[in-house]
Design an enzyme around this catalytic site. Structure first.
Site, PDB file in Angstrom:
ATOM      1  N   ARG A   1     -11.691   4.470   6.355  1.00  0.00           N
ATOM      2  CA  ARG A   1     -10.477   5.287   6.415  1.00  0.00           C
ATOM      3  C   ARG A   1     -10.812   6.558   7.183  1.00  0.00           C
ATOM      4  NH1 ARG A   1      -6.844   6.056   1.244  1.00  0.00           N
ATOM      5  NH2 ARG A   1      -5.352   6.428   2.910  1.00  0.00           N
TER       6      ARG A   1
ATOM      7  N   GLN B   1       2.161   6.694  -5.247  1.00  0.00           N
ATOM      8  CA  GLN B   1       1.015   7.164  -6.034  1.00  0.00           C
ATOM      9  C   GLN B   1       1.422   8.146  -7.117  1.00  0.00           C
ATOM     10  OE1 GLN B   1       0.910   6.758  -2.664  1.00  0.00           O
ATOM     11  NE2 GLN B   1      -1.192   6.651  -1.919  1.00  0.00           N
TER      12      GLN B   1
ATOM     13  N   ASP C   1      -7.092  15.842   1.872  1.00  0.00           N
ATOM     14  CA  ASP C   1      -8.014  14.823   2.364  1.00  0.00           C
ATOM     15  C   ASP C   1      -8.939  15.379   3.435  1.00  0.00           C
ATOM     16  OD1 ASP C   1      -7.248  11.801   1.404  1.00  0.00           O
ATOM     17  OD2 ASP C   1      -5.556  13.177   1.278  1.00  0.00           O
TER      18      ASP C   1
ATOM     19  N   LYS D   1      -1.514  13.825   1.744  1.00  0.00           N
ATOM     20  CA  LYS D   1      -0.564  12.721   1.729  1.00  0.00           C
ATOM     21  C   LYS D   1       0.766  13.138   2.343  1.00  0.00           C
ATOM     22  CE  LYS D   1       1.174   8.731   0.638  1.00  0.00           C
ATOM     23  NZ  LYS D   1       0.741   7.507   1.318  1.00  0.00           N
TER      24      LYS D   1
END
Length: 370
Positions: free
Chosen positions: A98, A212, A253, A264
């Protein structure tokens, strides 16, 4: 304001929720993951015996969240070393799994370097593998400690910005024990407020397209007896307009050298709303998420997810006409001028500037270098 509340009773602290653990059954070492794709309906474990299985788990989001991806990547390299696979090949596969979450590469490189250092020092394969595993376990412990420190620092900042308690916190995506070796990042701060009796309401964005928030944050909030309410992402604006949000808490992130925050998708619109309504917008992340080699937000590689996640629902039921093209970035980037503070285990930065982040990283031994 009337709403469809979820108000579970205040229970004692629930048992720990291990999202990841190292196992050594008779047939050989494994990495065991709590399969997050099956939550909240089922708490099931996924056993990885090799790196390709772990890469698949990362890409399918069975394991996810920036800090935990770093730990998973670290154990993945150790797994390859202990089982006698090619460590360099394993590290390369994991680091590419990722692209946006910088912690993954950090964990992979840290353990791979420990392995190579042991080999360079004359260690045989067994001792070199032991050095790799020891480094992965050290990172696991450090992440848990960082989580506890962020929770304390974040709560202190909240109480400073919002004296009197009764905090109504809006959060996005999932940032709890499911993304960390500890109790999380942003969610850990909300949880600390709950335990201190100062959390009035946790507003939980459902977080499109993979939900999520609805699947994971609501699951963790219920598990901890927190007062929470789930909302669609595009309902956040009406909450701000009604004066129902006291602070926004999100994770990250990747944090670029200038303070831009990749998180996100949907985080940036919340920052704009918070700025307009004079509500603190706080990012909570470990220093391993700060990437000084990424100069600014425009330099962050944003992962693009399959369009089917938007055009289909559940088991593949179509929600859009056949052939519809979908724009489905996994993340967006919030510029530093919209961020009130970045809270890490090493301290908080406010206002958020490149110089302040550099100084913070200089005081920490956990700076991500790409």
């Amino acid at each position: 304001m009337a709403d469809q509340d979820v108000q579970p009773p205040l229970d004692s602290k629930p048992p720990p929720l291990p999202s990841l653990r190292w196992g050594e059954p008779p047939e050989g070492p494994v990495l065991v993951l709590l399969d997050q794709t099956r939550l909240p309906a089922e708490e099931a474990e996924l056993v990885c015996t090799d790196v390709p299985a772990l890469v698949q788990a990362i890409q399918t989001l069975a394991v996810r969240g920036a800090p935990l991806l770093g730990v998973a990547g670290a154990y993945g390299v150790a797994l390859a070393a202990v089982r006698g696979y090619d460590v360099d090949e394993a590290a390369a596969l994991l680091e590419r799994a990722r692209p946006t979450a910088v912690n993954l590469g950090y964990g992979v490189r840290r353990v791979a370097e420990a392995y190579r250092a042991a080999v360079g020092g004359g260690a045989d394969p067994e001792r070199a593998a032991a050095a790799a595993l020891a480094e992965a376990k050290a990172l696991h412990r450090e992440d848990a400690e960082a989580s506890a420190q962020m929770a304390g620092r974040g709560l202190a900042l909240l109480d400073e910005l919002l004296p009197g308690g009764g905090h109504r916190i809006l959060t996005h995506c999932n940032t709890g024990a499911l993304v960390s070796a500890g109790e999380g990042t942003a969610f850990a701060v909300a949880l600390a407020a709950h335990r201190a009796g100062s959390l009035r309401r946790l507003w939980v964005d459902e977080t499109r397209p993979l939900l999520q928030g609805a699947r994971l944050t609501a699951y963790e909030a219920a598990r901890n007896g927190m007062a929470y309410t789930l909302l669609t992402d595009n309902a956040a604006g009406s909450l701000f307009a009604a004066g129902e949000v006291d602070a926004v808490l999100i994770g990250a992130d990747r944090i670029a050298a200038d303070g831009s925050v990749a998180n996100k998708v949907g985080s940036y619109p919340l920052a704009v709303l918070a700025k307009y309504h004079h509500v603190p917008f706080i990012v909570v992340a470990p220093t391993t998420t700060i990437d000084l080699s990424t100069p600014d937000g425009a330099s962050v590689e944003v992962e693009q997810r399959p369009g089917s996640e938007v055009t289909e629902f559940g088991g593949g039921a179509p929600v859009a006409p056949l052939g519809t093209r979908a724009y489905n970035p996994a993340f967006d980037v919030t510029p530093p001028e919209l961020v009130t503070a970045i809270v890490t285990e090493a301290g908080a930065v406010s206002p958020v500037t490149g110089d302040a982040l550099t100084a913070l990283c200089a005081r920490s031994r956990q700076v991500t270098i790409s």
